[in-house]
Design a protein around this motif. Sequence first.
Motif, PDB file in Angstrom:
ATOM      1  N   LYS A 262       0.837  -1.209   0.000  1.00 61.10           N
ATOM      2  CA  LYS A 262       0.000   0.000   0.000  1.00 61.10           C
ATOM      3  C   LYS A 262       0.872   1.260   0.000  1.00 61.10           C
ATOM      4  CE  LYS A 262      -3.760   0.052   2.430  1.00 61.10           C
ATOM      5  NZ  LYS A 262      -4.708   0.103   3.573  1.00 61.10           N
ATOM      6  N   ILE A 263       1.921   1.262   0.826  1.00 62.10           N
ATOM      7  CA  ILE A 263       2.814   2.418   0.881  1.00 62.10           C
ATOM      8  C   ILE A 263       3.486   2.651  -0.463  1.00 62.10           C
ATOM      9  CG2 ILE A 263       4.929   3.346   1.918  1.00 62.10           C
ATOM     10  CD1 ILE A 263       4.203   1.820   4.462  1.00 62.10           C
ATOM     11  N   ILE A 264       4.004   1.572  -1.057  1.00 63.35           N
ATOM     12  CA  ILE A 264       4.742   1.689  -2.314  1.00 63.35           C
ATOM     13  C   ILE A 264       3.824   2.151  -3.434  1.00 63.35           C
ATOM     14  CG2 ILE A 264       6.110   0.442  -4.028  1.00 63.35           C
ATOM     15  CD1 ILE A 264       6.938  -1.449  -1.735  1.00 63.35           C
ATOM     16  N   THR A 265       2.617   1.616  -3.493  1.00 62.92           N
ATOM     17  CA  THR A 265       1.665   2.033  -4.524  1.00 62.92           C
ATOM     18  C   THR A 265       1.406   3.532  -4.453  1.00 62.92           C
ATOM     19  OG1 THR A 265       0.594  -0.146  -4.504  1.00 62.92           O
ATOM     20  CG2 THR A 265      -0.668   1.682  -5.425  1.00 62.92           C
ATOM     21  N   ASP A 266       1.264   4.038  -3.243  1.00 61.89           N
ATOM     22  CA  ASP A 266       1.035   5.470  -3.064  1.00 61.89           C
ATOM     23  C   ASP A 266       2.249   6.283  -3.533  1.00 61.89           C
ATOM     24  OD1 ASP A 266      -0.681   7.646  -1.797  1.00 61.89           O
ATOM     25  OD2 ASP A 266       1.218   7.946  -0.762  1.00 61.89           O
ATOM     26  N   LEU A 267       3.444   5.851  -3.181  1.00 55.69           N
ATOM     27  CA  LEU A 267       4.659   6.569  -3.577  1.00 55.69           C
ATOM     28  C   LEU A 267       4.849   6.565  -5.085  1.00 55.69           C
ATOM     29  CD1 LEU A 267       7.167   5.309  -0.851  1.00 55.69           C
ATOM     30  CD2 LEU A 267       6.207   7.603  -1.049  1.00 55.69           C
ATOM     31  N   LEU A 268       4.590   5.431  -5.728  1.00 57.24           N
ATOM     32  CA  LEU A 268       4.831   5.309  -7.166  1.00 57.24           C
ATOM     33  C   LEU A 268       3.732   5.968  -8.007  1.00 57.24           C
ATOM     34  CD1 LEU A 268       6.256   1.670  -7.388  1.00 57.24           C
ATOM     35  CD2 LEU A 268       7.498   3.839  -7.465  1.00 57.24           C
ATOM     36  N   SER A 269       2.753   6.553  -7.352  1.00 56.36           N
ATOM     37  CA  SER A 269       1.754   7.341  -8.077  1.00 56.36           C
ATOM     38  C   SER A 269       2.170   8.821  -8.162  1.00 56.36           C
ATOM     39  CB  SER A 269       0.389   7.243  -7.378  1.00 56.36           C
ATOM     40  OG  SER A 269       0.439   7.849  -6.093  1.00 56.36           O
TER      41      SER A 269
END
Length: 545
Positions: A142-149
């Motif tokens: 979840k954290i990574i998905t948010d960052l990579l957006s």
Amino acid sequence: MKIIQKNTKNNLLFRDVIENKGKILLLILVFWSVTMNGQLSQDFSILSDKAFQKLYQNSDECISYAQGILVNDQDAEHQIVLQNIISQAFAMKGDYVQSVNTFSQKEDSDQSRKLSYFMQIFSAYNLADQYQNLGLYNQSKKIITDLLSDQKLLKSSDLKLRITTAKLYQLQALNFGINKDYSSALKDLDKSDQYLDHHNEENKIIAMENRIFRSFYWMKQNKMSEYKVLIENIINELNNQESQPFLLGLAYENISQYYFLKQDYKTAIQQLEIGLSLVEDLPFNNLKIKLYESLSRNYFALHDDAKYHQYYKLYNDLKTKTDSSTKEGIRYIVKLVENNQNKSIEFQKQTSLRTLLPLMIFLSLIIIGLLVYFIVEKNKNKDLKKQFDFFERQSRKPSPITIVSKNSSDPEKITTKDPGVSRISKEKEDEILQKLEEFELSDRYLNKNMSLSVLSSQMEVNTKYLSEIINNNKEKNFNGYINKLRINHIAQLLKNDPTFLNYKVSYLAEYAGFSSHSAFTTVFKSVTGMSPNTYIQEISKSKTL
């Protein structure tokens, strides 16, 4: 009169000289400052790159080396980079409590520092890395998905941000791999490679890791020819480079799985023994666990009971130790996150009239370095609190079952009007069922330590909700549900992989995550209608027909 004019002229000339010298001195000071800052930054890049290289050579040496730099370097960005390297070194040793504790350390003076964009991104990456190490893959994802957006991150030309982006894509690939989504994992490895430029050792090591992971996922997709070429090239390259024990040991463990699938157990053992010889005297405990397990499995297939028991004991002892550390690490990070969140909410109230709310939330969370992600949006605070509530309640007696308030606009808000009934919104029920489907597609249920609380944490679901959904939709309690998944998994392996037909029932029980041979036999018969031995005989007969 002429004397006065002459003196005046001399005074003006003297003043000009003094002013010019002052300007020259100021220019020299500015030039010296810029040069020294650039030199210090360059020196740190070299030192941190060497620390990262040591991370894959000897965890203990890496920790000592990085801590030596950390003591003498007060730069906030440098500290967070070094803390991450030390934290990773402890994780590679299997010491997750120290790993979490290292990154959580922050100086009180950080409260007054304005966070750079890099520090915000890197702190969030570190939290995702911690969750991944502890097996909390959904939180990490979840954290990574948010960052990579964040398009600003993806389009940045800053070298520090590019290498961090490469690490984020690599970490996300591992999260997809855990859930057997190998296509998505391979795509993220390709994206990770796009942000690497090989200008230092860190870039080169991450690129090599990506190649090792890529080969493994190709093998899982049954692309054996492509896999064999790539993994053999990797091993040849690593053998020709300066000492890389961790990466080379990982590569040998990787190729041993290929020979195991080909039932060439002797060659598999040769590869594993080479890999073990590289790391046996080094503190890479997580890699040694994989090597010990693979060796015990291959010796078991060769019916070498003495070697099987020797390596299985080494595997079991080390695995038990790291599993205990994992549980402590989870409890520690949950406690830390909850404490930080409470501090952050209070900090937000005190500063909301003076500055922008999102910035101050980030600033508050960076003090400890763990909650950059979770308070970016206000509406995620309640979900985060619920996500970890069950950890605090594990040792307490369960409270009376509750029902949804008809007047509540929140589908998860509950009241205690009727202690005899529990109701969950349809939306929440569908969400939990979807997560259970994803769980069933993985093999995480084979973990001996899998429990209702651990699965609740991984799914970010309230423990009572999960239990009720399983009881109502799977027609079993949690233990019955997990045991049925395990038995079905073993039954499929016995049916599809002839190798498993040669295994003892005791090994199958261990492999499936059961605590004893008798428990496995009892559950197996309740699910299949026959004992494991009878089932194996029936499968063997069908193979010979």
